[in-house]
Design an enzyme around this catalytic site. Sequence first.
Site, PDB file in Angstrom:
ATOM      1  N   ALA A  61      21.296  25.753   5.749  1.00  0.00           N
ATOM      2  CA  ALA A  61      20.662  24.955   6.800  1.00  0.00           C
ATOM      3  C   ALA A  61      21.731  24.179   7.557  1.00  0.00           C
ATOM      4  O   ALA A  61      22.814  23.928   7.030  1.00  0.00           O
ATOM      5  CB  ALA A  61      19.663  23.969   6.191  1.00  0.00           C
ATOM      6  N   THR A  63      22.264  20.665   8.486  1.00  0.00           N
ATOM      7  CA  THR A  63      21.634  19.425   8.006  1.00  0.00           C
ATOM      8  C   THR A  63      22.254  18.144   8.585  1.00  0.00           C
ATOM      9  O   THR A  63      21.902  17.054   8.153  1.00  0.00           O
ATOM     10  CB  THR A  63      21.700  19.349   6.460  1.00  0.00           C
ATOM     11  OG1 THR A  63      23.069  19.488   6.062  1.00  0.00           O
ATOM     12  CG2 THR A  63      20.857  20.410   5.795  1.00  0.00           C
ATOM     13  N   TYR A 100      13.324  26.589   2.743  1.00  0.00           N
ATOM     14  CA  TYR A 100      13.160  25.142   2.568  1.00  0.00           C
ATOM     15  C   TYR A 100      13.113  24.446   3.925  1.00  0.00           C
ATOM     16  O   TYR A 100      13.837  24.827   4.846  1.00  0.00           O
ATOM     17  CB  TYR A 100      14.327  24.576   1.734  1.00  0.00           C
ATOM     18  CG  TYR A 100      14.344  25.152   0.334  1.00  0.00           C
ATOM     19  CD1 TYR A 100      13.675  24.517  -0.707  1.00  0.00           C
ATOM     20  CD2 TYR A 100      14.981  26.371   0.069  1.00  0.00           C
ATOM     21  CE1 TYR A 100      13.658  25.068  -1.987  1.00  0.00           C
ATOM     22  CE2 TYR A 100      14.972  26.925  -1.203  1.00  0.00           C
ATOM     23  CZ  TYR A 100      14.309  26.277  -2.225  1.00  0.00           C
ATOM     24  OH  TYR A 100      14.284  26.823  -3.486  1.00  0.00           O
ATOM     25  N   TYR A 126      17.094  17.860  14.733  1.00  0.00           N
ATOM     26  CA  TYR A 126      17.109  18.500  13.415  1.00  0.00           C
ATOM     27  C   TYR A 126      15.672  18.861  13.000  1.00  0.00           C
ATOM     28  O   TYR A 126      15.396  20.009  12.640  1.00  0.00           O
ATOM     29  CB  TYR A 126      17.751  17.556  12.389  1.00  0.00           C
ATOM     30  CG  TYR A 126      17.529  17.948  10.951  1.00  0.00           C
ATOM     31  CD1 TYR A 126      18.174  19.052  10.395  1.00  0.00           C
ATOM     32  CD2 TYR A 126      16.661  17.218  10.133  1.00  0.00           C
ATOM     33  CE1 TYR A 126      17.959  19.412   9.068  1.00  0.00           C
ATOM     34  CE2 TYR A 126      16.449  17.559   8.816  1.00  0.00           C
ATOM     35  CZ  TYR A 126      17.098  18.657   8.282  1.00  0.00           C
ATOM     36  OH  TYR A 126      16.872  19.016   6.968  1.00  0.00           O
ATOM     37  N   LYS A 130      14.035  22.592  12.479  1.00  0.00           N
ATOM     38  CA  LYS A 130      13.471  22.981  11.177  1.00  0.00           C
ATOM     39  C   LYS A 130      12.013  23.423  11.353  1.00  0.00           C
ATOM     40  O   LYS A 130      11.566  24.374  10.715  1.00  0.00           O
ATOM     41  CB  LYS A 130      13.571  21.837  10.166  1.00  0.00           C
ATOM     42  CG  LYS A 130      14.981  21.484   9.708  1.00  0.00           C
ATOM     43  CD  LYS A 130      15.686  22.598   8.946  1.00  0.00           C
ATOM     44  CE  LYS A 130      15.115  22.855   7.583  1.00  0.00           C
ATOM     45  NZ  LYS A 130      15.890  23.888   6.828  1.00  0.00           N
TER      46      LYS A 130
HETATM   47  N1  LIG Z   1      19.724  16.896   2.550  1.00  0.00           N
HETATM   48  C1  LIG Z   1      18.543  16.326   2.754  1.00  0.00           C
HETATM   49  O1  LIG Z   1      18.390  15.087   2.682  1.00  0.00           O
HETATM   50  C2  LIG Z   1      17.323  17.183   3.054  1.00  0.00           C
HETATM   51  C3  LIG Z   1      16.102  16.522   3.275  1.00  0.00           C
HETATM   52  C4  LIG Z   1      14.967  17.309   3.535  1.00  0.00           C
HETATM   53  C5  LIG Z   1      15.066  18.692   3.578  1.00  0.00           C
HETATM   54  N2  LIG Z   1      16.277  19.296   3.363  1.00  0.00           N
HETATM   55  C6  LIG Z   1      16.327  20.753   3.419  1.00  0.00           C
HETATM   56  O2  LIG Z   1      16.675  21.227   2.127  1.00  0.00           O
HETATM   57  C7  LIG Z   1      17.441  22.422   2.232  1.00  0.00           C
HETATM   58  C8  LIG Z   1      18.738  22.278   1.449  1.00  0.00           C
HETATM   59  O3  LIG Z   1      19.488  21.205   2.011  1.00  0.00           O
HETATM   60  P1  LIG Z   1      20.893  20.744   1.404  1.00  0.00           P
HETATM   61  O4  LIG Z   1      20.902  19.269   1.410  1.00  0.00           O
HETATM   62  O5  LIG Z   1      21.176  21.505   0.153  1.00  0.00           O
HETATM   63  O6  LIG Z   1      21.884  21.262   2.562  1.00  0.00           O
HETATM   64  P2  LIG Z   1      23.495  21.312   2.553  1.00  0.00           P
HETATM   65  O7  LIG Z   1      24.037  20.663   1.343  1.00  0.00           O
HETATM   66  O8  LIG Z   1      23.916  20.797   3.900  1.00  0.00           O
HETATM   67  O9  LIG Z   1      23.806  22.871   2.459  1.00  0.00           O
HETATM   68  C9  LIG Z   1      23.654  23.724   3.557  1.00  0.00           C
HETATM   69  C10 LIG Z   1      24.319  25.041   3.268  1.00  0.00           C
HETATM   70  O10 LIG Z   1      24.295  25.826   4.468  1.00  0.00           O
HETATM   71  C11 LIG Z   1      25.586  26.401   4.650  1.00  0.00           C
HETATM   72  N3  LIG Z   1      25.831  26.695   6.064  1.00  0.00           N
HETATM   73  C12 LIG Z   1      25.965  25.835   7.089  1.00  0.00           C
HETATM   74  N4  LIG Z   1      26.220  26.503   8.224  1.00  0.00           N
HETATM   75  C13 LIG Z   1      26.249  27.822   7.915  1.00  0.00           C
HETATM   76  C14 LIG Z   1      26.441  29.021   8.664  1.00  0.00           C
HETATM   77  N5  LIG Z   1      26.718  29.012   9.978  1.00  0.00           N
HETATM   78  N6  LIG Z   1      26.364  30.194   8.014  1.00  0.00           N
HETATM   79  C15 LIG Z   1      26.132  30.240   6.681  1.00  0.00           C
HETATM   80  N7  LIG Z   1      25.953  29.149   5.923  1.00  0.00           N
HETATM   81  C16 LIG Z   1      26.011  27.944   6.540  1.00  0.00           C
HETATM   82  C17 LIG Z   1      26.535  25.342   4.130  1.00  0.00           C
HETATM   83  O11 LIG Z   1      27.805  25.943   3.912  1.00  0.00           O
HETATM   84  P3  LIG Z   1      29.116  25.029   3.777  1.00  0.00           P
HETATM   85  O12 LIG Z   1      29.080  24.527   2.379  1.00  0.00           O
HETATM   86  O13 LIG Z   1      30.234  25.979   4.023  1.00  0.00           O
HETATM   87  O14 LIG Z   1      28.989  23.949   4.806  1.00  0.00           O
HETATM   88  C18 LIG Z   1      25.801  24.927   2.861  1.00  0.00           C
HETATM   89  O15 LIG Z   1      26.034  25.831   1.820  1.00  0.00           O
HETATM   90  C19 LIG Z   1      17.646  22.663   3.726  1.00  0.00           C
HETATM   91  O16 LIG Z   1      16.681  23.564   4.196  1.00  0.00           O
HETATM   92  C20 LIG Z   1      17.412  21.286   4.346  1.00  0.00           C
HETATM   93  O17 LIG Z   1      16.983  21.372   5.699  1.00  0.00           O
HETATM   94  C21 LIG Z   1      17.402  18.570   3.089  1.00  0.00           C
END
Ligand SMILES: NC(=O)c1ccc[n+]([C@@H]2O[C@H](COP(=O)([O-])OP(=O)(O)OC[C@H]3O[C@@H](n4cnc5c(N)ncnc54)[C@H](OP(=O)(O)O)[C@@H]3O)[C@@H](O)[C@H]2O)c1
Length: 295
Positions: A61, A63, A100, A126, A130
Amino acid sequence: MNPRILLLGNTGQLGWELDRALRTHGEVIALDYPQVNYLELKALQDCVLEIKPDIIYNAVAYTAVDRAETEIETAKFINVEGPGLLAKLAKQMGSVLIHYSTDYVFDGKKGRPYREEDTVNPINMYGKTKLEGEKAVQQVGGDYLIFRTSCVYSLRRDSFVTKVLHWSRKHESIKIVDDQVGNPTWARMLAEITAQMLVKHEKEELKSWLGEKRGVYHLAGDGLASRYDWAKSVIEFDPHKDEQVVKEVLPAKSEEFNTAAERPKLSALDCSRFKQTFGVALPDWKEALKLAMES
Ligand SMILES: NC(=O)c1ccc[n+]([C@@H]2O[C@H](COP(=O)([O-])OP(=O)(O)OC[C@H]3O[C@@H](n4cnc5c(N)ncnc54)[C@H](OP(=O)(O)O)[C@@H]3O)[C@@H](O)[C@H]2O)c1
């Protein structure tokens, strides 16, 4: 026979935990940037078709909530085009897509936790991307599960929890907003509960069982917390309190911080549909935080 599981985004907060949690449930092929880049959709398509998974977990994602206000095209590719393509490929291959999403699809004005059928109205880019991503997955008409979650944290990657720990070692006084309320969710528990769904099913039975459950579910830590409550608990549960210099944590209002993106005020999620459907729920957010900080 074990299902073939493609995990996309295995270095992210959730993806890293999914990588651990899914290994006992099937043959896992885990990929992240730059092996897969959601800005290069043809390569992503070729990669997925070659692997031909039974189940795809999409933990990729965009994020960066504030940066999304200006990096709109990038956020769209990653949060909309990518999931839309995965949904099409999943349908074509007879696979199930697990995706997600976020509480930021809501405007936070309801005054109570949101249920799945509540009106969506994202107030930042964002959240908009989403939501478009959810629609792109749903419009394909294949088998999918979308889990909307909230305030995801881990201790191994930059998160609100690691930031509070950092500030507690640098500043005697910290100001944290008390008017943004969500459900703090430990990435490990979110990963474990969504991986557990694969237990006790043979491959074909599993795909049809997941297909029957198709839909959007809210899934986050139990209970609500403002960022202020959450920060105070982080400081309280810190196993290395001797390193802290912080003396006070003061409540503040969102308006006092000049952020590019507006955040919803109360976007906490009501997760009862998930519990009714799957018979399990995530534990109380404070209990999970205590465990996370001791791990
Ligand atoms: N974080 C929050 O507070 C939160 C809240 C509500 C919902 N969510 C949702 O929960 C889910 C998981 O979130 P998370 O916090 O685990 O996110 P995260 O830690 O930001 O991880 C996102 C992943 O996406 C990869 N990515 C980014 N750009 C990319 C691209 N161009 N091609 C391929 N991969 C790419 C990143 O790779 P790199 O490691 O190389 O950057 C990372 O592995 C998401 O759907 C998010 O929207 C998150």
